[in-house]
Design a protein around this motif. Structure first.
Motif, PDB file in Angstrom:
ATOM      1  N   LEU A 179       0.809  -1.172   0.018  1.00 28.86           N
ATOM      2  CA  LEU A 179       0.044  -0.017  -0.079  1.00 28.86           C
ATOM      3  C   LEU A 179       0.902   1.156   0.136  1.00 28.86           C
ATOM      4  CD1 LEU A 179      -2.677   1.330   0.182  1.00 28.86           C
ATOM      5  CD2 LEU A 179      -2.726   1.048   2.590  1.00 28.86           C
ATOM      6  N   ALA A 180       1.988   1.208   0.717  1.00 27.49           N
ATOM      7  CA  ALA A 180       2.651   2.303   0.857  1.00 27.49           C
ATOM      8  C   ALA A 180       3.394   2.779  -0.412  1.00 27.49           C
ATOM      9  CB  ALA A 180       3.686   2.090   2.031  1.00 27.49           C
ATOM     10  N   ARG A 181       4.051   1.618  -1.071  1.00 26.70           N
ATOM     11  CA  ARG A 181       4.716   1.697  -2.351  1.00 26.70           C
ATOM     12  C   ARG A 181       3.745   2.154  -3.486  1.00 26.70           C
ATOM     13  NH1 ARG A 181       7.064  -2.754  -1.359  1.00 26.70           N
ATOM     14  NH2 ARG A 181       5.461  -4.211  -2.325  1.00 26.70           N
ATOM     15  N   TYR A 182       2.515   1.614  -3.462  1.00 23.54           N
ATOM     16  CA  TYR A 182       1.497   2.217  -4.476  1.00 23.54           C
ATOM     17  C   TYR A 182       1.257   3.532  -4.263  1.00 23.54           C
ATOM     18  CZ  TYR A 182      -2.902   3.108  -7.070  1.00 23.54           C
ATOM     19  OH  TYR A 182      -3.651   3.637  -7.632  1.00 23.54           O
ATOM     20  N   ALA A 183       1.213   4.048  -3.116  1.00 28.89           N
ATOM     21  CA  ALA A 183       0.757   5.590  -2.708  1.00 28.89           C
ATOM     22  C   ALA A 183       1.825   6.305  -2.960  1.00 28.89           C
ATOM     23  CB  ALA A 183       0.326   5.571  -1.405  1.00 28.89           C
ATOM     24  N   LEU A 184       3.367   6.108  -2.760  1.00 29.16           N
ATOM     25  CA  LEU A 184       4.435   6.730  -3.008  1.00 29.16           C
ATOM     26  C   LEU A 184       4.505   6.708  -4.641  1.00 29.16           C
ATOM     27  CD1 LEU A 184       6.900   5.467  -0.360  1.00 29.16           C
ATOM     28  CD2 LEU A 184       5.899   7.861  -0.715  1.00 29.16           C
ATOM     29  N   GLU A 185       4.398   5.512  -5.298  1.00 29.43           N
ATOM     30  CA  GLU A 185       4.301   5.607  -6.769  1.00 29.43           C
ATOM     31  C   GLU A 185       3.151   6.556  -7.455  1.00 29.43           C
ATOM     32  OE1 GLU A 185       4.013   1.550  -7.675  1.00 29.43           O
ATOM     33  OE2 GLU A 185       6.062   1.087  -7.169  1.00 29.43           O
ATOM     34  N   ARG A 186       2.294   6.950  -6.927  1.00 32.96           N
ATOM     35  CA  ARG A 186       1.274   7.797  -7.340  1.00 32.96           C
ATOM     36  C   ARG A 186       1.399   9.191  -6.824  1.00 32.96           C
ATOM     37  NH1 ARG A 186      -2.039   6.599 -11.105  1.00 32.96           N
ATOM     38  NH2 ARG A 186      -3.905   7.900 -10.014  1.00 32.96           N
ATOM     39  N   GLY A 187       2.528   9.353  -6.416  1.00 32.51           N
ATOM     40  CA  GLY A 187       2.901  10.975  -6.167  1.00 32.51           C
ATOM     41  C   GLY A 187       2.559  11.277  -4.562  1.00 32.51           C
ATOM     42  N   TYR A 188       2.133  10.679  -3.697  1.00 33.07           N
ATOM     43  CA  TYR A 188       1.876  10.803  -2.517  1.00 33.07           C
ATOM     44  C   TYR A 188       3.089  11.210  -1.677  1.00 33.07           C
ATOM     45  CZ  TYR A 188      -3.194   9.499  -3.042  1.00 33.07           C
ATOM     46  OH  TYR A 188      -4.183   9.720  -3.699  1.00 33.07           O
ATOM     47  N   GLU A 189       3.206  12.196  -0.848  1.00 31.55           N
ATOM     48  CA  GLU A 189       4.305  12.608   0.009  1.00 31.55           C
ATOM     49  C   GLU A 189       4.521  11.622   1.273  1.00 31.55           C
ATOM     50  OE1 GLU A 189       6.225  14.975  -0.469  1.00 31.55           O
ATOM     51  OE2 GLU A 189       5.387  15.696  -2.259  1.00 31.55           O
ATOM     52  N   GLN A 190       5.608  11.346   1.620  1.00 28.21           N
ATOM     53  CA  GLN A 190       5.907  10.439   2.731  1.00 28.21           C
ATOM     54  C   GLN A 190       5.082  10.823   3.948  1.00 28.21           C
ATOM     55  OE1 GLN A 190      10.118   9.963   3.693  1.00 28.21           O
ATOM     56  NE2 GLN A 190       9.681   8.897   5.824  1.00 28.21           N
ATOM     57  N   HIS A 191       4.752  11.963   4.415  1.00 29.93           N
ATOM     58  CA  HIS A 191       3.998  12.187   5.664  1.00 29.93           C
ATOM     59  C   HIS A 191       2.556  11.753   5.133  1.00 29.93           C
ATOM     60  CE1 HIS A 191       3.011  15.717   3.427  1.00 29.93           C
ATOM     61  NE2 HIS A 191       1.904  15.902   4.212  1.00 29.93           N
ATOM     62  N   GLU A 192       2.189  11.736   3.964  1.00 34.28           N
ATOM     63  CA  GLU A 192       0.876  11.375   3.806  1.00 34.28           C
ATOM     64  C   GLU A 192       0.576   9.816   3.776  1.00 34.28           C
ATOM     65  OE1 GLU A 192      -0.792  14.312   0.351  1.00 34.28           O
ATOM     66  OE2 GLU A 192       0.839  13.255  -0.100  1.00 34.28           O
ATOM     67  N   VAL A 193       1.710   9.101   3.408  1.00 36.41           N
ATOM     68  CA  VAL A 193       1.781   7.725   3.394  1.00 36.41           C
ATOM     69  C   VAL A 193       1.881   7.201   4.717  1.00 36.41           C
ATOM     70  CG1 VAL A 193       2.825   5.818   2.682  1.00 36.41           C
ATOM     71  CG2 VAL A 193       2.670   7.510   1.095  1.00 36.41           C
ATOM     72  N   GLU A 194       2.591   7.926   5.790  1.00 38.30           N
ATOM     73  CA  GLU A 194       2.652   7.525   7.062  1.00 38.30           C
ATOM     74  C   GLU A 194       1.444   7.653   7.699  1.00 38.30           C
ATOM     75  OE1 GLU A 194       6.003  10.128   8.496  1.00 38.30           O
ATOM     76  OE2 GLU A 194       7.324   8.916   7.638  1.00 38.30           O
ATOM     77  N   ASN A 195       0.584   8.793   7.351  1.00 36.06           N
ATOM     78  CA  ASN A 195      -0.616   9.006   8.173  1.00 36.06           C
ATOM     79  C   ASN A 195      -1.555   8.016   7.591  1.00 36.06           C
ATOM     80  OD1 ASN A 195      -2.741  10.678   9.330  1.00 36.06           O
ATOM     81  ND2 ASN A 195      -3.324  11.013   7.478  1.00 36.06           N
TER      82      ASN A 195
END
Length: 104
Positions: free
Chosen positions: A72-88
């Motif tokens: 899930l984290a990898r998908y979100a990061l690949e879609r351009g989400y910032e690290q803090h958004e993924v952590e949240n």
């Protein structure tokens, strides 16, 4: 019953398995075909995160969930989400209604 045996809560175990099946199916769909035309990506990612949270609440071992959280984290990061958004996205939040066991 011997000391090495334990009772499994079938209801919670099945609920956790269903949540993981839903998570797997939806993340696979996002990766392979993308969002539906009327689908909000943030809402879908939150739903996936909730599946993991509820699986934990239903007794699923966190070691089983680690690869899914990473995916899930990898998908979100690949879609351009910032690290803090993924952590949240991956941070468990208290449920204001107590346990999320609607079948109890």
């Amino acid at each position: 019953m011997s000391q090495t045996e334990s009772v499994i809560d079938i209801k919670k175990t099945l609920k956790a398995r269903q949540l993981l099946e839903q998570f797997d199916m939806n993340l696979k769909r996002l990766k392979e075909t993308g969002l539906h035309q009327d689908e909000d990506e943030v809402d879908t990612l939150e739903m996936l995160s909730s599946c993991l949270e509820e699986a934990i609440e239903n007794g699923m071992d966190t070691s089983i969930l680690q690869s899914r959280a990473n995916a899930l984290a990898r998908y979100a990061l690949e879609r351009g989400y910032e690290q803090h958004e993924v952590e949240n996205l991956l941070t468990m939040r208290p449920n204001p209604n107590g346990k999320r066991l609607p079948n109890d």
